[in-house]
Motif scaffolding. Structure first.
Motif, PDB file in Angstrom:
ATOM      1  N   PRO A  85      15.907  20.445  33.390  1.00 18.34           N
ATOM      2  CA  PRO A  85      15.578  19.303  34.225  1.00 18.34           C
ATOM      3  C   PRO A  85      16.845  18.608  34.722  1.00 18.34           C
ATOM      4  N   TRP A  86      16.772  18.089  35.933  1.00 17.18           N
ATOM      5  CA  TRP A  86      17.893  17.300  36.436  1.00 17.18           C
ATOM      6  C   TRP A  86      17.398  16.078  37.184  1.00 17.18           C
ATOM      7  N   ILE A  87      18.283  15.074  37.216  1.00 17.19           N
ATOM      8  CA  ILE A  87      18.116  13.908  38.076  1.00 17.19           C
ATOM      9  C   ILE A  87      19.412  13.821  38.869  1.00 17.19           C
ATOM     10  N   ASP A  88      19.324  13.613  40.147  1.00 17.56           N
ATOM     11  CA  ASP A  88      20.548  13.581  40.952  1.00 17.56           C
ATOM     12  C   ASP A  88      20.422  12.475  41.997  1.00 17.56           C
ATOM     13  N   LEU A  89      21.477  11.705  42.189  1.00 19.29           N
ATOM     14  CA  LEU A  89      21.496  10.750  43.289  1.00 19.29           C
ATOM     15  C   LEU A  89      21.420  11.567  44.582  1.00 19.29           C
ATOM     16  N   ASP A  90      20.752  11.022  45.583  1.00 20.24           N
ATOM     17  CA  ASP A  90      20.481  11.814  46.791  1.00 20.24           C
ATOM     18  C   ASP A  90      21.681  11.774  47.756  1.00 20.24           C
ATOM     19  N   PHE A  91      22.708  12.522  47.404  1.00 19.31           N
ATOM     20  CA  PHE A  91      23.935  12.532  48.201  1.00 19.31           C
ATOM     21  C   PHE A  91      23.699  13.056  49.619  1.00 19.31           C
ATOM     22  N   HIS A  92      22.834  14.051  49.760  1.00 14.81           N
ATOM     23  CA  HIS A  92      22.535  14.600  51.079  1.00 14.81           C
ATOM     24  C   HIS A  92      21.995  13.508  51.997  1.00 14.81           C
ATOM     25  N   ASP A  93      21.012  12.797  51.496  1.00  7.25           N
ATOM     26  CA  ASP A  93      20.374  11.774  52.318  1.00  7.25           C
ATOM     27  C   ASP A  93      21.336  10.622  52.628  1.00  7.25           C
ATOM     28  N   VAL A  94      22.156  10.246  51.664  1.00 13.40           N
ATOM     29  CA  VAL A  94      23.131   9.171  51.881  1.00 13.40           C
ATOM     30  C   VAL A  94      24.090   9.555  53.013  1.00 13.40           C
ATOM     31  N   ALA A  95      24.595  10.777  52.996  1.00 15.12           N
ATOM     32  CA  ALA A  95      25.546  11.200  54.026  1.00 15.12           C
ATOM     33  C   ALA A  95      24.865  11.293  55.389  1.00 15.12           C
ATOM     34  N   ARG A  96      23.653  11.845  55.389  1.00 22.40           N
ATOM     35  CA  ARG A  96      22.917  11.996  56.647  1.00 22.40           C
ATOM     36  C   ARG A  96      22.666  10.632  57.287  1.00 22.40           C
ATOM     37  N   ARG A  97      22.230   9.671  56.457  1.00 17.18           N
ATOM     38  CA  ARG A  97      21.941   8.342  56.998  1.00 17.18           C
ATOM     39  C   ARG A  97      23.221   7.606  57.407  1.00 17.18           C
TER      40      ARG A  97
ATOM     41  N   VAL B 180      14.215  12.751  29.134  1.00 19.52           N
ATOM     42  CA  VAL B 180      14.650  13.341  27.859  1.00 19.52           C
ATOM     43  C   VAL B 180      13.514  13.339  26.849  1.00 19.52           C
ATOM     44  N   LEU B 181      12.772  12.232  26.781  1.00 21.10           N
ATOM     45  CA  LEU B 181      11.663  12.165  25.824  1.00 21.10           C
ATOM     46  C   LEU B 181      10.590  13.197  26.168  1.00 21.10           C
ATOM     47  N   ASP B 182      10.380  13.435  27.469  1.00 21.97           N
ATOM     48  CA  ASP B 182       9.417  14.464  27.873  1.00 21.97           C
ATOM     49  C   ASP B 182       9.833  15.834  27.330  1.00 21.97           C
ATOM     50  N   LEU B 183      11.144  16.081  27.345  1.00 21.98           N
ATOM     51  CA  LEU B 183      11.654  17.362  26.837  1.00 21.98           C
ATOM     52  C   LEU B 183      11.324  17.550  25.365  1.00 21.98           C
ATOM     53  N   LEU B 184      11.314  16.439  24.624  1.00 18.73           N
ATOM     54  CA  LEU B 184      11.095  16.499  23.178  1.00 18.73           C
ATOM     55  C   LEU B 184       9.615  16.373  22.826  1.00 18.73           C
ATOM     56  N   GLY B 185       8.790  16.143  23.843  1.00 20.70           N
ATOM     57  CA  GLY B 185       7.362  15.954  23.598  1.00 20.70           C
ATOM     58  C   GLY B 185       6.619  17.282  23.548  1.00 20.70           C
ATOM     59  N   ASN B 186       5.280  17.184  23.616  1.00 16.00           N
ATOM     60  CA  ASN B 186       4.459  18.385  23.471  1.00 16.00           C
ATOM     61  C   ASN B 186       4.496  19.289  24.689  1.00 16.00           C
ATOM     62  N   ASN B 187       4.863  18.702  25.832  1.00 10.81           N
ATOM     63  CA  ASN B 187       4.917  19.515  27.044  1.00 10.81           C
ATOM     64  C   ASN B 187       6.354  19.795  27.471  1.00 10.81           C
ATOM     65  N   GLY B 188       7.185  20.079  26.455  1.00  6.78           N
ATOM     66  CA  GLY B 188       8.604  20.302  26.699  1.00  6.78           C
ATOM     67  C   GLY B 188       8.871  21.404  27.714  1.00  6.78           C
TER      68      GLY B 188
ATOM     69  N   GLN C  27       7.062  22.322  30.226  1.00 10.05           N
ATOM     70  CA  GLN C  27       6.814  21.821  31.572  1.00 10.05           C
ATOM     71  C   GLN C  27       7.909  20.842  31.990  1.00 10.05           C
ATOM     72  N   ALA C  28       8.347  20.015  31.024  1.00 10.36           N
ATOM     73  CA  ALA C  28       9.364  18.994  31.314  1.00 10.36           C
ATOM     74  C   ALA C  28      10.682  19.634  31.735  1.00 10.36           C
ATOM     75  N   ARG C  29      10.906  20.867  31.316  1.00  7.77           N
ATOM     76  CA  ARG C  29      12.153  21.537  31.709  1.00  7.77           C
ATOM     77  C   ARG C  29      12.207  21.791  33.212  1.00  7.77           C
ATOM     78  N   ARG C  30      11.055  21.708  33.862  1.00 11.46           N
ATOM     79  CA  ARG C  30      11.037  21.943  35.311  1.00 11.46           C
ATOM     80  C   ARG C  30      11.056  20.647  36.116  1.00 11.46           C
TER      81      ARG C  30
END
Lengths: 342, 342
Positions: free
Chosen positions: A160-172, A309-317, A319-322
């Protein structure tokens, strides 16, 4: 998961040697150390393989890796303090603590991470400042350690990843400048292996294309993510025979350097060259003209990361990886932006 | 030292309850939780009481506690990044890792520390931002956990500390101003329970006494250690019937607020009111006039702290507990200081 005894048996070396290798103590042959770390990673070694730790959730601690030696951090960036504070508060509500794992500037980030994983002191890891090809992700993807990245990478693996939207920032940013009449817009990108640069660059190109503007390779520069890098960028812009009327910065750490270099070359930031930088932070407030930039709620980002992160450690880990999340940012106008030739 | 089983037997409660209490999980009566933490602290519980951990030096990890929610950190102070980076590098040479243990803003610092100690995840702790009466020190002094404090306290106990020399900084600041002809010098102190305020205050008074100047209680103000606190200080100075010609700040975080408040009241920092602030940092460079301040090598401070902690874990740990070090700082002149009425 395995304990130190089984690890030693597996490797056919003494428990003492395994312990020294895991704890970065002297007196272990580098090759042995590397074998131990690899086996520990692959077998899912946990430091205290008692009943308490023989299940996922053993330490109730989440590790957040940062590189303390980076110029952006040393310059006084508050980003990680605010994100980790909010993340910690959310985690604590679920009985987890957060520890910050600083990779010091003289250490190899991949080896540091291998040692961390091998020692089993946390239930999950967050890594930041991702690279285009990121050996840390390759290492973690092979290990039993759940992890989240702040930032993407081209290294394969399901995580899993979270990323600031650099593409959109540059485009705008390009769109804002084009609307005012700018045609020649320069951009400061980071070194090639820093992943956010790929997305910022693609957003910049998308913005030019949407406006029907040509791409001028002279206006696409790569500089260090620091005040010095910003100064270097400004110096190079000032030396161009056909100077741009605007400039984009993919990191706020470079802003003060750019202002300084332009002024030293008789160029006024804001009037001679419009500037849009990346993330609003307290230091930018000291600059005149106030730089246009992008705002986001860092506490909300920290809360989102805690959830991921908690989702990763939960029962649906599995799925959370995606889980993949682009984090939006809002444009903040500033006096550093004006029509060209104003 | 003891393991979770013996802890549970000692308390006559189940291992599961002890584990939940140690890990801050829900479903434990507050009184039980407090009994568990107290027993774990007193008996020297370590998370994994295997052969590996039944000796001092079990985790090869040093914990550095910071309060991430403090305004000074959120404003982008680089202090801890630089100190911990250097400290970590020194520790790594001896086979130790450093982890930063952030106490989030919603948590009780004493309870957080009790949980940390009880869980036995580090070999030694560093605590910062000491109070005049510091319950964390009282807790640690009763525990088996070696610790170092950055900052002193009046809480009794034999423990090593390193402290920036606030007394000397204030005394010399007064002397610099007196030499230029200043007679009315105001000072911004932190809330009463912040220990550094005691020493800064005593240095200020010593400076006045050395110059034969009277103490005017109107000029001794207490404000928050933040930009807002600095603004508040400036607003109060501006409202005084007999305005001071100079002002001292015991924290650099308040500097920008003081500049802003003075300007909003038609008072020019530097010419109308001379200003000397505390520690030189990157943000101060954006201020005009440049504030006079004090410089120190944060990497050297980090190295010294690593030495002090390693000494605690060495063979002469008892002697190392009596190590006390005042950390010197150098005056950096700035345009914020001028003769009165200039």
């Amino acid at each position: 998961m395995t304990d130190i005894r089984r690890l030693a048996e597996h490797l056919n070396i003494s428990i003492g040697t395994v312990s020294r290798a895991l704890n970065n103590r002297p007196g272990v042959h580098p090759e042995t150390r590397s074998r131990v770390l690899q086996a520990a990673t692959e077998l899912g070694y946990v430091a205290n393989a008692s009943g308490r730790s023989l299940r996922r959730g053993a330490t109730n601690t989440i590790g957040f890796v940062i590189e303390t030696g980076s110029p952006a951090n040393q310059a006084g960036d508050n980003f990680f303090y605010i994100v980790t504070d909010a993340m910690h508060e959310s985690l604590a509500e679920r009985g987890y603590d957060l520890v910050i794992l600083p990779c010091h500037s003289a250490d190899d980030p991949v080896e540091y991470l291998a040692r961390l994983v091998a020692r089993g002191i946390v239930d999950a890891l967050v890594i930041t400042a991702t690279r285009v090809q990121d050996q840390r992700i390759a290492l973690l993807a092979k290990s039993a350690m759940p992890f989240l990245t702040l930032g993407r990478s081209e290294t394969p693996g399901e995580y899993p990843w979270i990323d600031l939207d650099f593409h959109d920032v540059a485009r705008r940013s390009v769109a804002e400048l084009v609307a005012l009449g700018h045609r020649r817009i320069a951009v400061a990108l980071p070194e090639k292996d820093v992943n956010l640069g790929q997305h910022y660059r693609s957003g910049y190109l998308a913005g030019l294309q949407a406006a029907g503007l040509p791409v001028d390779p002279d206006l696409i520069l790569r500089v260090a993510t620091s005040e010095e890098g910003g100064y270097d960028f400004g110096r190079q812009l000032a030396a161009l025979p056909h100077r741009p009327t605007a400039a984009l910065l993919c990191s706020e750490a470079t802003t003060v350097g750019l202002y300084g270099a332009l002024r030293n070359n008789g160029i006024a930031p804001g009037t001679d060259v419009s500037i849009i930088t990346f993330r609003e932070n307290p230091q930018l407030r000291f600059l005149d003209p106030a730089p246009a930039c992008f705002r986001t709620s860092l506490p909300e980002l920290g809360q989102e990361m805690a959830r991921a992160v908690l989702d990763l450690l939960g029962n649906n880990g599995d799925q959370a990886r995606r889980n993949h999340k682009l984090w939006p940012m809002t444009f903040v106008p500033g006096a550093s932006v004006a029509p060209p030739g104003s």
